[in-house]
Write an enzyme that holds these catalytic residues in place. Structure first.
Site, short mmCIF file in Angstrom:
data_model
loop_
_atom_site.label_atom_id
_atom_site.label_comp_id
_atom_site.label_asym_id
_atom_site.label_seq_id
_atom_site.Cartn_x
_atom_site.Cartn_y
_atom_site.Cartn_z
N ASP A 49 -7.69 9.52 -1.09
CA ASP A 49 -7.08 9.91 0.18
C ASP A 49 -5.59 10.24 0.02
O ASP A 49 -4.93 9.78 -0.91
CB ASP A 49 -7.17 8.75 1.19
N HIS A 193 -6.01 6.17 -3.67
CA HIS A 193 -5.01 7.07 -3.08
C HIS A 193 -4.23 7.81 -4.16
O HIS A 193 -3.71 7.17 -5.08
CB HIS A 193 -4.05 6.26 -2.20
#
Ligand SMILES: [Zn+2]
Length: 242
Positions: A49, A193
Site C-alpha cells: 500500500d 507498505h
C-alpha cells in the site's frame, strides 16, 4: 458475498447508528462484501500500500522480480500521477494495481460524495497511465464508511488477514520477520507498505522492510511456501477477469 447483500448490510449498519466505526466493525466482523483471503484457501498473497515511491518501489519490484512473486499494489492516486513510469513497470512485470484513494484520506473523514471522488479519481489515474481499469479497492487504514458499498461499485474491496506494523522502522528491525513467518499459508493476505510518507509512518520504514522481505522470500522458497498470484483473491464466479 453478493453486492446486494453487502448494500443491505451497509444500510442496516447505517440505520443502526454509525456511518464510520460501526460500519467498519460490522463489515469486518461479518465479512460482508469484503475480500480478505484467497478464494483457493491456500498460499499467501502479498499486497503493498501507499506507493508508488520513487526510492523504494523500484527496489521492491527488483526484489519481487528476483523471486518471481506477483503482488497487488494499492496505489495512492496522487503518488501514481507523480510516478507514472512505476505503474507502467508494475503492469509490465505482471503485478496488479488497485485503488487506495487519491489523497490517502480515511473514509471516516469523507462524505459519500468525497469517498466516491477519491475512488473514481484514482481509478481514472490508473486507467490513464496503464490503459487498464483496476478491479480492486482498499480504503486507507481499512476504514470503511456506510457509503463505500454504494460508491465503490464495480470495484472489489480488499482488506487483509495480516497487517504487520511495517510502517515503523523499529517494528521492521525487531519484529517483522517473526510476524511474517507466523502468517499461515491458508489464503492469507498480507499488507506491507512501499511508502512511509503518511501520517503515523516513518519515512525510512520501507528501507527497513525490504531486507526483511528478502529474508522472508528466501524462507518461503526454502520451505515451499506458495506466494500466490493476486488474481487468486477472486474466483471465476465473480465474473472478474484479471
Ligand atoms: Zn495506506
Amino acid at each position: 458475498m453478493k453486492r446486494g447483500v453487502w448494500r443491505a448490510a451497509a444500510a442496516t449498519a447505517f440505520i443502526c447508528g454509525s456511518y464510520t466505526a460501526g460500519t467498519t466493525l460490522f463489515m469486518r466482523l461479518t465479512g460482508a462484501g469484503i475480500v480478505r483471503r484467497a478464494a483457493a484457501g491456500t498460499g499467501i498473497i502479498l499486497t503493498f500500500d501507499d506507493g508508488p515511491n520513487p526510492l523504494y518501489t523500484p527496489k521492491l519490484l527488483d526484489l519481487l522480480g528476483e523471486y518471481g512473486v506477483k503482488a497487488i499494489f494499492f496505489v495512492v492516486g496522487r503518488h501514481a500521477e507523480q510516478h507514472p513510469e512505476l505503474l507502467r513497470r508494475m503492469q509490465r512485470e505482471g503485478h496488479l494495481i488497485g485503488i487506495h484513494h487519491y489523497h490517502h484520506r480515511s473514509a471516516w473523514r469523507l462524505t459519500p460524495r468525497q469517498t466516491k471522488r477519491e475512488i473514481r479519481r484514482t481509478a481514472a489515474v490508473i486507467e490513464r497511465i496503464t490503459g487498464n481499469k483496476p478491479h480492486f479497492y482498499r480504503p486507507p487504514y481499512g476504514k470503511l464508511n456506510a457509503a463505500v458499498p454504494f460508491v465503490s461499485d464495480p470495484f472489489i474491496t480488499v482488506i487483509w488477514t495480516h497487517i504487520l506494523g511495517d510502517w515503523k522502522v523499529r517494528t521492521c528491525d525487531r519484529d517483522l520477520l517473526g510476524r511474517m513467518m507466523a502468517v499461515p499459508a491458508d489464503g492469507s493476505v498480507v499488507v506491507l507498505h512501499d511508502d512511509g510518507s503518511n501520517k503515523g509512518a516513518d519515512d525510512a520504514a520501507p528501507g527497513h522492510m525490504l531486507p526483511v522481505l528478502r529474508q522472508y522470500l528466501g524462507h518461503c522458497r526454502e520451505h515451499g511456501i506458495e506466494l500466490l498470484h493476486p488474481g487468486s483473491l477472486v474466483n471465476d464466479s465473480r465474473g472478474v477477469r484479471i
